[in-house]
Design an enzyme around this catalytic site. Structure first.
Site, mmCIF file in Angstrom:
data_model
loop_
_atom_site.group_PDB
_atom_site.id
_atom_site.type_symbol
_atom_site.label_atom_id
_atom_site.label_comp_id
_atom_site.label_asym_id
_atom_site.label_seq_id
_atom_site.Cartn_x
_atom_site.Cartn_y
_atom_site.Cartn_z
ATOM 1 C CB SER A 69 0.174 45.084 -26.243
ATOM 2 O OG SER A 69 -0.787 45.347 -24.449
ATOM 3 C CG LEU A 70 5.064 44.068 -22.932
ATOM 4 C CD1 LEU A 70 5.683 44.624 -21.678
ATOM 5 C CD2 LEU A 70 5.488 42.558 -22.955
ATOM 6 C CB THR A 98 -4.315 51.290 -26.048
ATOM 7 O OG1 THR A 98 -2.796 51.922 -25.665
ATOM 8 C CG2 THR A 98 -4.900 49.953 -27.430
ATOM 9 C CE LYS A 133 -5.994 54.975 -23.628
ATOM 10 N NZ LYS A 133 -4.770 55.090 -22.683
ATOM 11 C CG ASP A 187 -4.952 55.402 -18.428
ATOM 12 O OD1 ASP A 187 -4.220 54.210 -18.480
ATOM 13 O OD2 ASP A 187 -5.357 55.797 -20.210
ATOM 14 N N GLY A 206 -3.959 61.368 -25.182
ATOM 15 C CA GLY A 206 -5.208 60.479 -24.130
ATOM 16 C C GLY A 206 -4.572 60.448 -22.612
ATOM 17 C CB ILE A 244 3.756 57.577 -19.289
ATOM 18 C CG1 ILE A 244 3.226 57.979 -20.426
ATOM 19 C CG2 ILE A 244 3.071 58.591 -18.516
ATOM 20 C CD1 ILE A 244 1.970 58.067 -21.261
ATOM 21 C CE1 TYR A 256 4.650 47.853 -21.659
ATOM 22 C CE2 TYR A 256 2.958 49.740 -21.798
ATOM 23 C CZ TYR A 256 3.578 48.367 -22.269
ATOM 24 O OH TYR A 256 2.610 48.003 -22.977
ATOM 25 N N GLY A 285 7.561 54.477 -16.555
ATOM 26 C CA GLY A 285 6.389 53.490 -17.215
ATOM 27 C C GLY A 285 5.612 52.197 -16.521
#
Length: 292
Positions: free
Chosen positions: A24-25, A71, A75, A111, A136, A232, A234, A255
């Site tokens: 995760s960023l 995430t 979700k 989203d 999701g 999507i 990224y 993404g």
């Protein structure tokens, strides 16, 4: 004092929850935004196993955590744990954002806005679209595509490797289900990857679609716009899916666009301000370094 800070707690706490979260960023994106806008807030990373989600939501209430990004795999399961869920999140059947509205702990889905933003000027009306995947994120993609009435595609095909998991999505949103082996038969103006194939650390060298097998666009569709490929995923910034799409003559949307767009919408819910340019620059720099 910034709108993001709480007099009762000092520094406002935010974070991302998922299982796992190694790639995760989101902390970089939001903490850069807080720093650039001089907001007294901190965004953290919380790995929450599925069975602990109800306890975590209670912790959000107890500790006055001001907001969360949500995430995989939380979700959908999050919805019944909240006081209020937006009509859009209810329609999608998933929430990727927790925020407070007064005393109510609420859920939203950003989203959809994040996905649709780079398609604002793409003439999708009357064209065919192919959606790969049914998780999701795919639900948000489907909702965005079918609810843009003036730009609604003629047909939205959907398929998954299991040949099963996309059937309920197709029925709910009025999509056209395809067998995985038949995914190259339509002539889509837009091909969208929502599967994890190509993600860093998860089958990075794989792709869900072979553009050399794609059927040629119908003349009416070809005249509308340059054919597109939208991934999507990224991280990495350029997946095998996008490399091969570009080589086949398609314009590519990475993404990064959806990730930044949904994050910007979250930041606005939490602070009343959009993410600053510094957040985008930090994200691009991090993804550029990882691709080397």
């Amino acid at each position: 004092m910034s709108a993001a800070a709480s007099p009762a707690t000092g520094t406002a706490l935010y974070g991302v929850i998922g299982w796992p979260l190694s790639q995760s960023l989101s902390p970089l994106l939001h903490n850069t935004g807080f720093a650039a806008l001089d907001i007294d807030a901190l965004y953290m990373k919380w790995e929450v196993p599925p069975q602990k989600l109800p306890v975590f939501v209670e912790s959000v209430r107890l500790l006055n955590i001001r907001g969360c990004s949500v995430t995989i795999p939380h979700k959908v399961e999050l919805l019944p744990l909240l006081d209020e869920v937006s009509p859009l999140a209810r329609r999608v059947g998933a929430a990727n954002t927790i925020y407070w509205k007064g005393e109510n702990l609420c859920g939203e889905n950003t989203d959809v806005a994040g996905f649709m933003a780079p398609l604002a000027n793409v003439p999708l009306a009357g064209a065919d679209v192919l959606l790969l995947g049914a998780g999701g994120a795919a639900r948000a993609v489907a909702a965005g595509l079918v609810e843009t009435v003036q730009q609604r595609p003629a047909r939205i095909f959907v398929t998954t490797p299991s040949d099963k998991s996309h059937l309920s999505l197709a029925e709910e949103f009025g999509l056209t289900p395809l067998l995985w082996k038949d995914r190259h038969e339509p002539s889509p103006l837009l091909v969208i990857n929502t599967t994890p194939l190509g993600m860093r650390g998860k089958a990075e060298e794989e792709t869900p679609y072979d553009f050399s097998l794609s059927a040629p666009l119908a003349p009416t569709s070809a005249a509308q716009a340059t054919p597109l490929a939208y991934d999507i995923v990224y991280n990495p910034l350029e997946t095998r899916f996008l490399r091969e799409a570009r080589a086949a003559g398609r314009r590519c949307i990475s993404g990064l666009e959806m990730f930044f767009g949904q994050g910007d919408a979250q930041f606005r819910l939490w602070t009343g301000q959009g993410l600053p340019p510094e957040s985008r620059s930090a994200l691009e720099a991090a993804l550029g370094q990882q691709s080397r």
